[in-house]
Design a protein around this motif. Structure first.
Motif, PDB file in Angstrom:
ATOM      1  N   CYS A  36       0.847  -1.190   0.000  1.00 39.08           N
ATOM      2  CA  CYS A  36       0.000   0.000   0.000  1.00 39.08           C
ATOM      3  C   CYS A  36       0.886   1.244   0.000  1.00 39.08           C
ATOM      4  O   CYS A  36       1.790   1.383   0.829  1.00 39.08           O
ATOM      5  CB  CYS A  36      -0.907  -0.011   1.233  1.00 39.08           C
ATOM      6  SG  CYS A  36      -1.926   1.474   1.398  1.00 39.08           S
ATOM      7  N   LYS A  37       0.626   2.158  -0.916  1.00 38.82           N
ATOM      8  CA  LYS A  37       1.430   3.380  -1.005  1.00 38.82           C
ATOM      9  C   LYS A  37       1.143   4.352   0.133  1.00 38.82           C
ATOM     10  O   LYS A  37       1.930   5.258   0.398  1.00 38.82           O
ATOM     11  CB  LYS A  37       1.181   4.063  -2.350  1.00 38.82           C
ATOM     12  CG  LYS A  37       1.713   3.283  -3.543  1.00 38.82           C
ATOM     13  CD  LYS A  37       1.523   4.052  -4.831  1.00 38.82           C
ATOM     14  CE  LYS A  37       2.109   3.273  -6.014  1.00 38.82           C
ATOM     15  NZ  LYS A  37       1.942   4.004  -7.296  1.00 38.82           N
ATOM     16  N   PHE A  38       0.000   4.162   0.809  1.00 36.89           N
ATOM     17  CA  PHE A  38      -0.377   5.104   1.882  1.00 36.89           C
ATOM     18  C   PHE A  38       0.178   4.655   3.241  1.00 36.89           C
ATOM     19  O   PHE A  38       0.872   5.400   3.897  1.00 36.89           O
ATOM     20  CB  PHE A  38      -1.898   5.225   1.943  1.00 36.89           C
ATOM     21  CG  PHE A  38      -2.377   6.296   2.874  1.00 36.89           C
ATOM     22  CD1 PHE A  38      -2.312   7.636   2.510  1.00 36.89           C
ATOM     23  CD2 PHE A  38      -2.899   5.972   4.120  1.00 36.89           C
ATOM     24  CE1 PHE A  38      -2.756   8.632   3.365  1.00 36.89           C
ATOM     25  CE2 PHE A  38      -3.342   6.961   4.984  1.00 36.89           C
ATOM     26  CZ  PHE A  38      -3.276   8.288   4.607  1.00 36.89           C
ATOM     27  N   CYS A  39      -0.146   3.388   3.644  1.00 37.46           N
ATOM     28  CA  CYS A  39       0.317   2.923   4.959  1.00 37.46           C
ATOM     29  C   CYS A  39       1.479   1.944   4.866  1.00 37.46           C
ATOM     30  O   CYS A  39       1.999   1.493   5.894  1.00 37.46           O
ATOM     31  CB  CYS A  39      -0.833   2.281   5.735  1.00 37.46           C
ATOM     32  SG  CYS A  39      -1.395   0.697   5.066  1.00 37.46           S
ATOM     33  N   GLU A  40       1.877   1.603   3.649  1.00 36.27           N
ATOM     34  CA  GLU A  40       3.016   0.722   3.373  1.00 36.27           C
ATOM     35  C   GLU A  40       2.820  -0.717   3.876  1.00 36.27           C
ATOM     36  O   GLU A  40       3.774  -1.458   4.057  1.00 36.27           O
ATOM     37  CB  GLU A  40       4.304   1.309   3.945  1.00 36.27           C
ATOM     38  CG  GLU A  40       4.675   2.640   3.314  1.00 36.27           C
ATOM     39  CD  GLU A  40       6.066   3.108   3.722  1.00 36.27           C
ATOM     40  OE1 GLU A  40       6.599   2.571   4.717  1.00 36.27           O
ATOM     41  OE2 GLU A  40       6.613   3.991   3.039  1.00 36.27           O
ATOM     42  N   ARG A  41       1.580  -1.098   4.070  1.00 32.91           N
ATOM     43  CA  ARG A  41       1.324  -2.488   4.452  1.00 32.91           C
ATOM     44  C   ARG A  41       1.552  -3.398   3.241  1.00 32.91           C
ATOM     45  O   ARG A  41       1.136  -3.080   2.133  1.00 32.91           O
ATOM     46  CB  ARG A  41      -0.104  -2.647   4.945  1.00 32.91           C
ATOM     47  CG  ARG A  41      -0.449  -4.070   5.385  1.00 32.91           C
ATOM     48  CD  ARG A  41      -1.838  -4.153   5.956  1.00 32.91           C
ATOM     49  NE  ARG A  41      -2.140  -5.498   6.430  1.00 32.91           N
ATOM     50  CZ  ARG A  41      -3.262  -5.819   7.061  1.00 32.91           C
ATOM     51  NH1 ARG A  41      -4.172  -4.888   7.301  1.00 32.91           N
ATOM     52  NH2 ARG A  41      -3.469  -7.065   7.462  1.00 32.91           N
ATOM     53  N   VAL A  42       2.203  -4.527   3.463  1.00 33.29           N
ATOM     54  CA  VAL A  42       2.490  -5.485   2.390  1.00 33.29           C
ATOM     55  C   VAL A  42       1.435  -6.589   2.410  1.00 33.29           C
ATOM     56  O   VAL A  42       1.100  -7.127   3.470  1.00 33.29           O
ATOM     57  CB  VAL A  42       3.895  -6.088   2.542  1.00 33.29           C
ATOM     58  CG1 VAL A  42       4.142  -7.139   1.464  1.00 33.29           C
ATOM     59  CG2 VAL A  42       4.956  -4.994   2.470  1.00 33.29           C
ATOM     60  N   GLY A  43       0.918  -6.920   1.245  1.00 36.58           N
ATOM     61  CA  GLY A  43      -0.073  -7.973   1.135  1.00 36.58           C
ATOM     62  C   GLY A  43       0.214  -8.855  -0.057  1.00 36.58           C
ATOM     63  O   GLY A  43       1.187  -8.653  -0.790  1.00 36.58           O
ATOM     64  N   SER A  44      -0.643  -9.843  -0.253  1.00 35.68           N
ATOM     65  CA  SER A  44      -0.448 -10.773  -1.357  1.00 35.68           C
ATOM     66  C   SER A  44      -1.784 -11.194  -1.958  1.00 35.68           C
ATOM     67  O   SER A  44      -2.834 -11.084  -1.319  1.00 35.68           O
ATOM     68  CB  SER A  44       0.319 -12.011  -0.883  1.00 35.68           C
ATOM     69  OG  SER A  44      -0.440 -12.730   0.082  1.00 35.68           O
ATOM     70  N   VAL A  45      -1.714 -11.692  -3.187  1.00 31.29           N
ATOM     71  CA  VAL A  45      -2.901 -12.155  -3.910  1.00 31.29           C
ATOM     72  C   VAL A  45      -2.567 -13.470  -4.606  1.00 31.29           C
ATOM     73  O   VAL A  45      -1.516 -13.599  -5.241  1.00 31.29           O
ATOM     74  CB  VAL A  45      -3.358 -11.122  -4.965  1.00 31.29           C
ATOM     75  CG1 VAL A  45      -4.625 -11.614  -5.672  1.00 31.29           C
ATOM     76  CG2 VAL A  45      -3.604  -9.764  -4.336  1.00 31.29           C
ATOM     77  N   THR A  46      -3.455 -14.440  -4.474  1.00 31.42           N
ATOM     78  CA  THR A  46      -3.336 -15.715  -5.167  1.00 31.42           C
ATOM     79  C   THR A  46      -4.651 -16.013  -5.867  1.00 31.42           C
ATOM     80  O   THR A  46      -5.715 -15.840  -5.271  1.00 31.42           O
ATOM     81  CB  THR A  46      -3.011 -16.860  -4.193  1.00 31.42           C
ATOM     82  OG1 THR A  46      -1.794 -16.565  -3.506  1.00 31.42           O
ATOM     83  CG2 THR A  46      -2.863 -18.181  -4.934  1.00 31.42           C
ATOM     84  N   VAL A  47      -4.582 -16.433  -7.128  1.00 25.99           N
ATOM     85  CA  VAL A  47      -5.800 -16.741  -7.872  1.00 25.99           C
ATOM     86  C   VAL A  47      -5.815 -18.220  -8.271  1.00 25.99           C
ATOM     87  O   VAL A  47      -4.791 -18.796  -8.607  1.00 25.99           O
ATOM     88  CB  VAL A  47      -5.953 -15.862  -9.136  1.00 25.99           C
ATOM     89  CG1 VAL A  47      -6.145 -14.412  -8.756  1.00 25.99           C
ATOM     90  CG2 VAL A  47      -4.763 -16.024 -10.068  1.00 25.99           C
ATOM     91  N   THR A  48      -7.016 -18.793  -8.226  1.00 26.73           N
ATOM     92  CA  THR A  48      -7.221 -20.185  -8.638  1.00 26.73           C
ATOM     93  C   THR A  48      -8.394 -20.228  -9.601  1.00 26.73           C
ATOM     94  O   THR A  48      -9.546 -19.999  -9.192  1.00 26.73           O
ATOM     95  CB  THR A  48      -7.519 -21.093  -7.433  1.00 26.73           C
ATOM     96  OG1 THR A  48      -6.482 -20.956  -6.461  1.00 26.73           O
ATOM     97  CG2 THR A  48      -7.628 -22.548  -7.875  1.00 26.73           C
ATOM     98  N   PRO A  49      -8.154 -20.468 -10.883  1.00 24.38           N
ATOM     99  CA  PRO A  49      -9.255 -20.491 -11.859  1.00 24.38           C
ATOM    100  C   PRO A  49     -10.293 -21.559 -11.517  1.00 24.38           C
ATOM    101  O   PRO A  49      -9.951 -22.637 -11.028  1.00 24.38           O
ATOM    102  CB  PRO A  49      -8.547 -20.826 -13.178  1.00 24.38           C
ATOM    103  CG  PRO A  49      -7.125 -20.427 -12.961  1.00 24.38           C
ATOM    104  CD  PRO A  49      -6.844 -20.688 -11.514  1.00 24.38           C
ATOM    105  N   ILE A  50     -11.555 -21.238 -11.745  1.00 19.91           N
ATOM    106  CA  ILE A  50     -12.640 -22.201 -11.582  1.00 19.91           C
ATOM    107  C   ILE A  50     -13.071 -22.602 -12.979  1.00 19.91           C
ATOM    108  O   ILE A  50     -13.864 -21.930 -13.638  1.00 19.91           O
ATOM    109  CB  ILE A  50     -13.818 -21.592 -10.795  1.00 19.91           C
ATOM    110  CG1 ILE A  50     -13.337 -21.066  -9.435  1.00 19.91           C
ATOM    111  CG2 ILE A  50     -14.916 -22.635 -10.599  1.00 19.91           C
ATOM    112  CD1 ILE A  50     -14.400 -20.345  -8.639  1.00 19.91           C
ATOM    113  N   CYS A  51     -12.512 -23.690 -13.485  1.00 20.43           N
ATOM    114  CA  CYS A  51     -12.716 -24.098 -14.878  1.00 20.43           C
ATOM    115  C   CYS A  51     -13.958 -24.980 -15.022  1.00 20.43           C
ATOM    116  O   CYS A  51     -14.438 -25.574 -14.067  1.00 20.43           O
ATOM    117  CB  CYS A  51     -11.493 -24.851 -15.401  1.00 20.43           C
ATOM    118  SG  CYS A  51      -9.939 -23.943 -15.230  1.00 20.43           S
ATOM    119  N   GLY A  52     -14.443 -25.048 -16.244  1.00 19.78           N
ATOM    120  CA  GLY A  52     -15.493 -25.999 -16.569  1.00 19.78           C
ATOM    121  C   GLY A  52     -16.915 -25.523 -16.374  1.00 19.78           C
ATOM    122  O   GLY A  52     -17.858 -26.263 -16.612  1.00 19.78           O
TER     123      GLY A  52
END
Length: 200
Positions: free
Chosen positions: A66-82
């Protein structure tokens, strides 16, 4: 960490089975906000399911600060196929699942449609590289001799419960039902034998 199921819908004209191409380069695009201070990220982020931050087993697809509070986070995606968006779902304005997003420190506020989507017409014509960046798609199906289009794209983010919380809620529900059953039996017994009698 909060898990979201991303659901999408659209108005399909003479089209069905709308879904991402799911090729190795396909990316999901989001606008995010900081879960700590609520500051929205200034840029749209792209998350590739096949790209990891490092080689560890539980490595996320993306890390951000975050550019404001500088908190570090993460994102993970898992496709839902079919499970594509069919014309039948579209008619009733029902959604189809798209992707699961595991967020730590950030929350999605908007899904951004881009290119590399596919669908087929009701006549069977395949459209393999649909670009939804402008929010719609218009073409003509020569085989079916009819126009085809995609309009009114929409996305919802559904919070998913963790497996542990699901088990806890199921246990709480079971205990509540047992308590109600016990209370009902006690009430019936007292009614039959009189309130002054001792129970059992």
């Amino acid at each position: 960490m909060v898990k979201y199921k991303v659901l999408f819908t659209a108005d399909l004209q003479n089209l069905t089975n709308l879904k991402p191409s799911y090729d190795p380069t396909f990316a999901y695009y989001f606008k995010m906000k900081c879960g700590n201070c609520g500051e929205p990220a200034s840029n749209v982020i792209s998350v590739h399911p096949n790209v990891k931050v490092d080689d560890s087993k539980n490595s996320p697809n993306l890390e951000m600060k975050c550019k404001f509070c500088e908190r570090v986070g993460s994102v993970t995606v898992t496709p839902i196929c079919g499970k594509p968006l069919t014309q039948a779902l579209s008619v009733f304005r029902e959604s189809a699942p798209l992707v699961q997003v595991d967020c730590k420190g950030f929350d999605p506020v908007e899904f951004v449609f881009r290119s590399s989507w596919k669908a087929k017409s009701i006549a069977g014509t395949k459209f393999e590289d649909i670009d939804l960046s402008d929010g719609d798609f218009d073409e003509y199906d020569e085989k079916g001799e009819c126009p085809v289009s995609i309009n009114n794209l929409g996305v919802t983010f559904e919070v998913m419960m963790s497996e542990m919380r699901e088990k806890r809620l199921a246990w709480d529900k079971s205990m509540l039902e047992r308590q109600r059953s016990h209370s009902a039996r006690l009430k019936a017994w007292k009614k039959e034998h009189g309130r002054s009698s001792s129970y059992y």
